[in-house]
Design a protein around this motif. Sequence first.
Motif, PDB file in Angstrom:
ATOM      1  N   LEU A  16       0.824  -1.218   0.000  1.00  0.00           N
ATOM      2  CA  LEU A  16       0.000   0.000   0.000  1.00  0.00           C
ATOM      3  C   LEU A  16       0.858   1.268   0.000  1.00  0.00           C
ATOM      4  O   LEU A  16       0.398   2.336  -0.404  1.00  0.00           O
ATOM      5  CB  LEU A  16      -0.912   0.033   1.228  1.00  0.00           C
ATOM      6  N   VAL A  17       2.106   1.143   0.477  1.00  0.00           N
ATOM      7  CA  VAL A  17       2.986   2.311   0.567  1.00  0.00           C
ATOM      8  C   VAL A  17       3.186   2.959  -0.798  1.00  0.00           C
ATOM      9  O   VAL A  17       3.327   4.173  -0.912  1.00  0.00           O
ATOM     10  CB  VAL A  17       4.341   1.907   1.205  1.00  0.00           C
ATOM     11  N   SER A  18       3.147   2.138  -1.848  1.00  0.00           N
ATOM     12  CA  SER A  18       3.395   2.673  -3.194  1.00  0.00           C
ATOM     13  C   SER A  18       2.352   3.726  -3.593  1.00  0.00           C
ATOM     14  O   SER A  18       2.618   4.577  -4.426  1.00  0.00           O
ATOM     15  CB  SER A  18       3.427   1.549  -4.230  1.00  0.00           C
ATOM     16  N   ASP A  19       1.173   3.698  -2.972  1.00  0.00           N
ATOM     17  CA  ASP A  19       0.138   4.682  -3.302  1.00  0.00           C
ATOM     18  C   ASP A  19       0.419   6.058  -2.684  1.00  0.00           C
ATOM     19  O   ASP A  19      -0.237   7.032  -3.047  1.00  0.00           O
ATOM     20  CB  ASP A  19      -1.231   4.205  -2.782  1.00  0.00           C
ATOM     21  N   TYR A  20       1.377   6.139  -1.751  1.00  0.00           N
ATOM     22  CA  TYR A  20       1.577   7.394  -1.007  1.00  0.00           C
ATOM     23  C   TYR A  20       2.994   7.940  -1.099  1.00  0.00           C
ATOM     24  O   TYR A  20       3.390   8.785  -0.296  1.00  0.00           O
ATOM     25  CB  TYR A  20       1.175   7.178   0.467  1.00  0.00           C
ATOM     26  N   LEU A  21       3.774   7.465  -2.080  1.00  0.00           N
ATOM     27  CA  LEU A  21       5.129   7.982  -2.230  1.00  0.00           C
ATOM     28  C   LEU A  21       5.043   9.471  -2.576  1.00  0.00           C
ATOM     29  O   LEU A  21       4.277   9.855  -3.468  1.00  0.00           O
ATOM     30  CB  LEU A  21       5.870   7.217  -3.335  1.00  0.00           C
ATOM     31  N   PRO A  22       5.808  10.335  -1.889  1.00  0.00           N
ATOM     32  CA  PRO A  22       5.726  11.769  -2.159  1.00  0.00           C
ATOM     33  C   PRO A  22       6.020  12.066  -3.632  1.00  0.00           C
ATOM     34  O   PRO A  22       6.987  11.556  -4.205  1.00  0.00           O
ATOM     35  CB  PRO A  22       6.794  12.354  -1.236  1.00  0.00           C
ATOM     36  N   LYS A  23       5.150  12.877  -4.230  1.00  0.00           N
ATOM     37  CA  LYS A  23       5.217  13.101  -5.682  1.00  0.00           C
ATOM     38  C   LYS A  23       6.484  13.838  -6.118  1.00  0.00           C
ATOM     39  O   LYS A  23       6.885  13.757  -7.275  1.00  0.00           O
ATOM     40  CB  LYS A  23       3.989  13.913  -6.132  1.00  0.00           C
ATOM     41  N   ASP A  24       7.102  14.575  -5.185  1.00  0.00           N
ATOM     42  CA  ASP A  24       8.287  15.362  -5.559  1.00  0.00           C
ATOM     43  C   ASP A  24       9.572  14.547  -5.443  1.00  0.00           C
ATOM     44  O   ASP A  24      10.662  15.089  -5.557  1.00  0.00           O
ATOM     45  CB  ASP A  24       8.374  16.615  -4.682  1.00  0.00           C
ATOM     46  N   ARG A  25       9.474  13.237  -5.182  1.00  0.00           N
ATOM     47  CA  ARG A  25      10.683  12.408  -5.085  1.00  0.00           C
ATOM     48  C   ARG A  25      10.645  11.318  -6.150  1.00  0.00           C
ATOM     49  O   ARG A  25       9.583  10.778  -6.443  1.00  0.00           O
ATOM     50  CB  ARG A  25      10.764  11.727  -3.707  1.00  0.00           C
ATOM     51  N   GLU A  26      11.834  10.994  -6.694  1.00  0.00           N
ATOM     52  CA  GLU A  26      11.937   9.832  -7.578  1.00  0.00           C
ATOM     53  C   GLU A  26      12.384   8.643  -6.737  1.00  0.00           C
ATOM     54  O   GLU A  26      13.517   8.600  -6.265  1.00  0.00           O
ATOM     55  CB  GLU A  26      12.924  10.089  -8.713  1.00  0.00           C
ATOM     56  N   ILE A  27      11.474   7.696  -6.558  1.00  0.00           N
ATOM     57  CA  ILE A  27      11.751   6.502  -5.761  1.00  0.00           C
ATOM     58  C   ILE A  27      11.554   5.303  -6.687  1.00  0.00           C
ATOM     59  O   ILE A  27      10.511   5.182  -7.339  1.00  0.00           O
ATOM     60  CB  ILE A  27      10.806   6.447  -4.542  1.00  0.00           C
ATOM     61  N   VAL A  28      12.576   4.449  -6.783  1.00  0.00           N
ATOM     62  CA  VAL A  28      12.526   3.336  -7.732  1.00  0.00           C
ATOM     63  C   VAL A  28      12.118   2.072  -6.982  1.00  0.00           C
ATOM     64  O   VAL A  28      12.840   1.605  -6.100  1.00  0.00           O
ATOM     65  CB  VAL A  28      13.884   3.136  -8.432  1.00  0.00           C
ATOM     66  N   LEU A  29      10.968   1.533  -7.334  1.00  0.00           N
ATOM     67  CA  LEU A  29      10.483   0.316  -6.675  1.00  0.00           C
ATOM     68  C   LEU A  29      11.016  -0.928  -7.384  1.00  0.00           C
ATOM     69  O   LEU A  29      10.955  -1.041  -8.607  1.00  0.00           O
ATOM     70  CB  LEU A  29       8.953   0.286  -6.650  1.00  0.00           C
ATOM     71  N   HIS A  30      11.525  -1.828  -6.569  1.00  0.00           N
ATOM     72  CA  HIS A  30      12.079  -3.104  -7.037  1.00  0.00           C
ATOM     73  C   HIS A  30      11.071  -4.208  -6.746  1.00  0.00           C
ATOM     74  O   HIS A  30      10.455  -4.211  -5.681  1.00  0.00           O
ATOM     75  CB  HIS A  30      13.376  -3.371  -6.270  1.00  0.00           C
TER      76      HIS A  30
END
Lengths: 221, 223
Positions: free
Chosen positions: B32-46
């Motif tokens: 569920l965390v993937s739905d709330y990643l801050p939009k101003d950051r580039e976070i790469v999900l593996h």
Amino acid sequence: MIDKRVKDLASAVAGIKDGATLLFAGFGQVGEPVELIQALLEAGVRDLTVAANNSGTGEVGLAKLIRERRVRKLICSFPRTSDSHCFEAAFAEGAIELELVPQGTLSERMRAAGAGIAGFYVRTGAETKLAEGKETRMIDGKLHVLERPLRGDVALIKALKGDRWGNLVYRKSARNFNPVMAMAADLVIAQVKEIVELGALDPECVVTPGIFVDRVVEVGR
Amino acid sequence: MKQLSRRQMAWRAAQDIADGAYVNLGIGLPTLVSDYLPKDREIVLHSENGILGMGPAPKPGEEDPDLINAGKGLTTLLPGGAFFHHNDAFLMIRGGHLDLALLGAYEISETGDIANWTVEDPATPPGVGGAMDLAAGAKEIRVILEHNTKEGASRIRRRCHYPLTASGVVKRIYTNLAVIDVTPDGLVVREIVPELDFSQLQDKTEARLTLANDWRKLEAPAI
């Protein structure tokens, strides 16, 4: 001339013997060589040891093979999924043996088999029940577990396209265990959606070079 | 008593993920965390099945049966994403290439042990999947879990009751009641939901807690 193409699924699985150790690719149903497994079922072989990440879905592929009690032992990281009732029933009955292996160790044990590595030490599983009975060693102050290679007599794999040399390309996350299992068995049988002319696959994009593959059969999906 | 919903817990955990981080989210609550990643950051999900740059769930009509996440739900790929095979996926995990793994758990101990692969019920086959690889291999392990079981038992314990996944690896715990760090001096509470005071939180927790001097109220937006 090298021509690894076979004309149909029955020829593709010909010669697989009772009691064999098989590697089945796939993550859930994605990348699972369902048609080859069905052909294996129809060939009547039994008493199999199967290594696969999961235990089959619904009543097709590995699930069906387990339902028909052809699998004596499953080497697996995550047998219980949303629709694994065939395995669960066999497990509850005591009709199947389970060797539970951490997923990365399962993959690396097959890579080791394919790479001629007799064993490796890894942190994964150290100080847990899954390392019970295994050799351990302190390396750089941390406990490591010795893991041994896992080799199949046969690997059944699934790719998007292949050619008569056995070069393979995959599609999206359906690649998963296919390339590593292709390295780790004496007989590697690939089902592909489409067989293409030699030279049609971009050599920069070939994922499994043909050296690892023995038979290719086209299944149209 | 007011406490964080599962989605609010996921929101809170997402706020701590740094720009540029390579992250694996475990199945279940962490997904569920993937739905709330801050939009101003580039976070790469593996994803353990061979994906970097995993995107959100597909829109209706855009589903692709060959593109799934670790929980075997349909997913998408972001621009810049890549596919690779299982051995490379786990090389990334075991070789210390991931900045963070955010995992679910049955129990956590006060020394950062994690138990999340079996409840030892003979009727239920156990499943380890990639849990032991992630717990042993990622640069940092954080856990997101309900503070108590449905029966009210503490999931944050002196010692784990269930078999371990790995020992001494968890650095931060997000629950529906608090944010807690695992430190060499024990469990330090950083945030507590407003309706609860520290002694009430301790009463719900088997392991001994200490309160950080700069502790804050744990508040999340309505989701």
